[in-house]
Design an enzyme around this catalytic site. Structure first.
Site, mmCIF file in Angstrom:
data_model
loop_
_atom_site.group_PDB
_atom_site.id
_atom_site.type_symbol
_atom_site.label_atom_id
_atom_site.label_comp_id
_atom_site.label_asym_id
_atom_site.label_seq_id
_atom_site.Cartn_x
_atom_site.Cartn_y
_atom_site.Cartn_z
ATOM 1 N N ARG A 1 -25.880 -6.656 -20.149
ATOM 2 C CA ARG A 1 -24.916 -6.148 -19.149
ATOM 3 C C ARG A 1 -24.509 -4.711 -19.461
ATOM 4 N NH1 ARG A 1 -19.880 -9.822 -18.234
ATOM 5 N NH2 ARG A 1 -19.402 -8.022 -16.952
ATOM 6 N N HIS B 1 -9.503 -6.281 -18.370
ATOM 7 C CA HIS B 1 -10.446 -7.264 -18.924
ATOM 8 C C HIS B 1 -11.300 -6.683 -20.047
ATOM 9 C CE1 HIS B 1 -10.192 -9.730 -14.910
ATOM 10 N NE2 HIS B 1 -9.081 -9.754 -15.620
ATOM 11 N N CYS C 1 -17.811 -6.440 -38.907
ATOM 12 C CA CYS C 1 -16.706 -5.486 -38.952
ATOM 13 C C CYS C 1 -16.900 -4.542 -40.136
ATOM 14 C CB CYS C 1 -15.383 -6.241 -39.088
ATOM 15 S SG CYS C 1 -13.979 -5.136 -39.288
ATOM 16 N N THR D 1 -11.949 -6.419 -4.730
ATOM 17 C CA THR D 1 -11.768 -7.643 -5.531
ATOM 18 C C THR D 1 -11.657 -8.849 -4.608
ATOM 19 O OG1 THR D 1 -10.425 -8.778 -7.190
ATOM 20 C CG2 THR D 1 -9.244 -7.299 -5.717
ATOM 21 N N SER D 2 -12.232 -9.959 -5.065
ATOM 22 C CA SER D 2 -12.122 -11.204 -4.295
ATOM 23 C C SER D 2 -10.731 -11.812 -4.442
ATOM 24 C CB SER D 2 -13.170 -12.214 -4.781
ATOM 25 O OG SER D 2 -12.907 -12.549 -6.138
ATOM 26 N N CYS E 1 -9.773 -9.131 -38.068
ATOM 27 C CA CYS E 1 -8.698 -8.130 -38.217
ATOM 28 C C CYS E 1 -8.444 -7.347 -36.934
ATOM 29 C CB CYS E 1 -9.002 -7.190 -39.384
ATOM 30 S SG CYS E 1 -10.341 -6.020 -39.060
HETATM 31 P P1 OAD Z 1 -15.807 -10.589 -7.350
HETATM 32 O O1 OAD Z 1 -17.280 -10.597 -7.532
HETATM 33 O O2 OAD Z 1 -15.081 -11.895 -7.392
HETATM 34 O O3 OAD Z 1 -15.473 -9.910 -5.947
HETATM 35 C C1 OAD Z 1 -16.057 -8.696 -5.566
HETATM 36 C C2 OAD Z 1 -15.426 -8.221 -4.285
HETATM 37 O O4 OAD Z 1 -15.961 -6.942 -3.966
HETATM 38 C C3 OAD Z 1 -15.679 -9.124 -3.064
HETATM 39 O O5 OAD Z 1 -14.452 -9.365 -2.395
HETATM 40 C C4 OAD Z 1 -16.609 -8.275 -2.192
HETATM 41 O O6 OAD Z 1 -16.420 -8.493 -0.794
HETATM 42 C C5 OAD Z 1 -16.181 -6.876 -2.571
HETATM 43 N N1 OAD Z 1 -17.180 -5.809 -2.346
HETATM 44 C C6 OAD Z 1 -18.539 -5.900 -2.365
HETATM 45 N N2 OAD Z 1 -19.087 -4.696 -2.146
HETATM 46 C C7 OAD Z 1 -18.068 -3.814 -1.998
HETATM 47 C C8 OAD Z 1 -17.992 -2.416 -1.746
HETATM 48 N N3 OAD Z 1 -19.086 -1.649 -1.602
HETATM 49 N N4 OAD Z 1 -16.759 -1.850 -1.637
HETATM 50 C C9 OAD Z 1 -15.642 -2.601 -1.766
HETATM 51 N N5 OAD Z 1 -15.658 -3.924 -1.999
HETATM 52 C C10 OAD Z 1 -16.854 -4.527 -2.110
HETATM 53 O O7 OAD Z 1 -15.205 -9.557 -8.423
HETATM 54 P P2 OAD Z 1 -13.732 -9.429 -8.996
HETATM 55 O O8 OAD Z 1 -12.710 -9.762 -7.982
HETATM 56 O O9 OAD Z 1 -13.651 -8.110 -9.665
HETATM 57 O O10 OAD Z 1 -13.393 -11.376 -15.109
HETATM 58 O O11 OAD Z 1 -13.748 -10.555 -10.118
HETATM 59 C C11 OAD Z 1 -12.651 -10.641 -10.958
HETATM 60 C C12 OAD Z 1 -13.031 -11.115 -12.320
HETATM 61 O O12 OAD Z 1 -13.821 -12.306 -12.235
HETATM 62 C C13 OAD Z 1 -13.924 -10.188 -13.108
HETATM 63 O O13 OAD Z 1 -13.233 -9.126 -13.699
HETATM 64 C C14 OAD Z 1 -14.449 -11.123 -14.162
HETATM 65 C C15 OAD Z 1 -14.729 -12.365 -13.341
HETATM 66 O O14 OAD Z 1 -14.458 -13.550 -13.929
HETATM 67 C C16 OAD Z 1 -13.680 -11.387 -16.403
HETATM 68 O O15 OAD Z 1 -14.777 -11.131 -16.843
HETATM 69 C C17 OAD Z 1 -12.508 -11.710 -17.272
#
Ligand code: OAD
Length: 235
Positions: free
Chosen positions: A67, A115, A143, A184-185, A126
């Site tokens: 990644r 995150h 470490c 964000t979703s 540590c």
């Molecule tokens: P998601 O994959 O859940 O959601 C991505 C969002 O981006 C969706 O609502 C899409 O519609 C939107 N999207 C796609 N293309 C886009 C664009 N060009 N412009 C704007 N929006 C667009 O991702 P997150 O909400 O970030 O956590 O997920 C939250 C967390 O879930 C992540 O940080 C991760 C995961 O578990 C950890 O790793 C702790």
């Protein structure tokens, strides 16, 4: 572009920005839950949990190095740059759920990476932080201070937010005039809750997303489109 959104931003003094994986989609980093998302073919709970790391740290490190390669090969896009530009004209704070480092590489300075960061490792004992690039390219790094195994500095499923990270957003939200929620979703609820807190405290909630999210029902304005197009127009 909504005139109401443009006007509100022009008149705003303090702006809270909350971003998710969607803002980096146009940089070529797959979102988490979309088609081709990063979790596809990988059960998140098999890789991104403390239990997974205890069971098979080598596998977890291989996945994160893969990644990291994707993130490091990507470039910030116009959406990231628009958020940086906002800092010149507003009292702005960006809370991101992304670990890809693209906000910082675009020059955003008041930034909380809720995150964690894909380029950073943390000692399991540590808690020393080190850039992964300094630790060698394979296996589980040790470490440099106490020789215990290091892990990716990422907030995993089932872990609680680090002290001060969410609080900083909540404190800032209280006096925000506008809260921009981008890409964000909203399925990870804590960051979305900070945005809703800003709204409850009086901020206008503007969402930028091509698709409806958990945040959309609460948005005052939904700018339906990709961040790389919508944000430069808005800012
Ligand atoms: P998601 O994959 O859940 O959601 C991505 C969002 O981006 C969706 O609502 C899409 O519609 C939107 N999207 C796609 N293309 C886009 C664009 N060009 N412009 C704007 N929006 C667009 O991702 P997150 O909400 O970030 O956590 O997920 C939250 C967390 O879930 C992540 O940080 C991760 C995961 O578990 C950890 O790793 C702790």
């Amino acid at each position: 572009m909504s005139q109401e959104a443009t006007r509100a931003l022009a008149e705003a003094r303090r702006v809270l920005v909350v971003t998710g994986a969607g803002i980096s989609a146009e940089s070529g980093i797959p979102t988490f839950r979309g088609a081709g998302g990063l979790w596809e073919g990988h059960a998140a709970q098999d890789l991104a949990t403390p239990e997974a790391f205890a069971r098979d740290p080598d596998l977890v490190w291989r996945w994160y190095r893969w990644r990291r390669g994707i993130c490091n090969a990507a470039e910030p896009n116009a959406g990231h740059r628009a958020i940086t530009a906002l800092e010149a004209s507003h009292d702005a704070l960006t809370l991101t759920q992304n670990v890809d480092g693209l906000h910082a590489r675009a020059g955003t300075r008041r930034l909380v990476e809720l995150h964690g960061n894909i380029d950073t490792a943390r000692c399991t004992d540590c808690a020393t932080l080190r850039p992964i690039g300094e630790l060698g390219g394979a296996g589980v790094p040790e470490c440099p201070l106490c020789c215990e195994p290091m892990r990716p500095h990422i907030l995993w499923f089932g872990e609680t937010y680090w002290d001060g990270t969410l609080d900083r957003g909540i404190g800032f939200a209280r006096d925000a005039d506008v809260c921009l929620v981008v890409g964000t979703s909203g399925q990870v609820t804590a960051p979305a809750q900070v945005a809703l807190h800003a709204k409850r405290c009086g901020a206008l909630l503007i969402e930028v997303n091509p698709a409806a999210s958990e945040v959309t029902p609460f948005a005052d304005i939904w700018l339906r489109g990709p961040a790389g197009q919508v944000l430069p127009d808005l800012v």
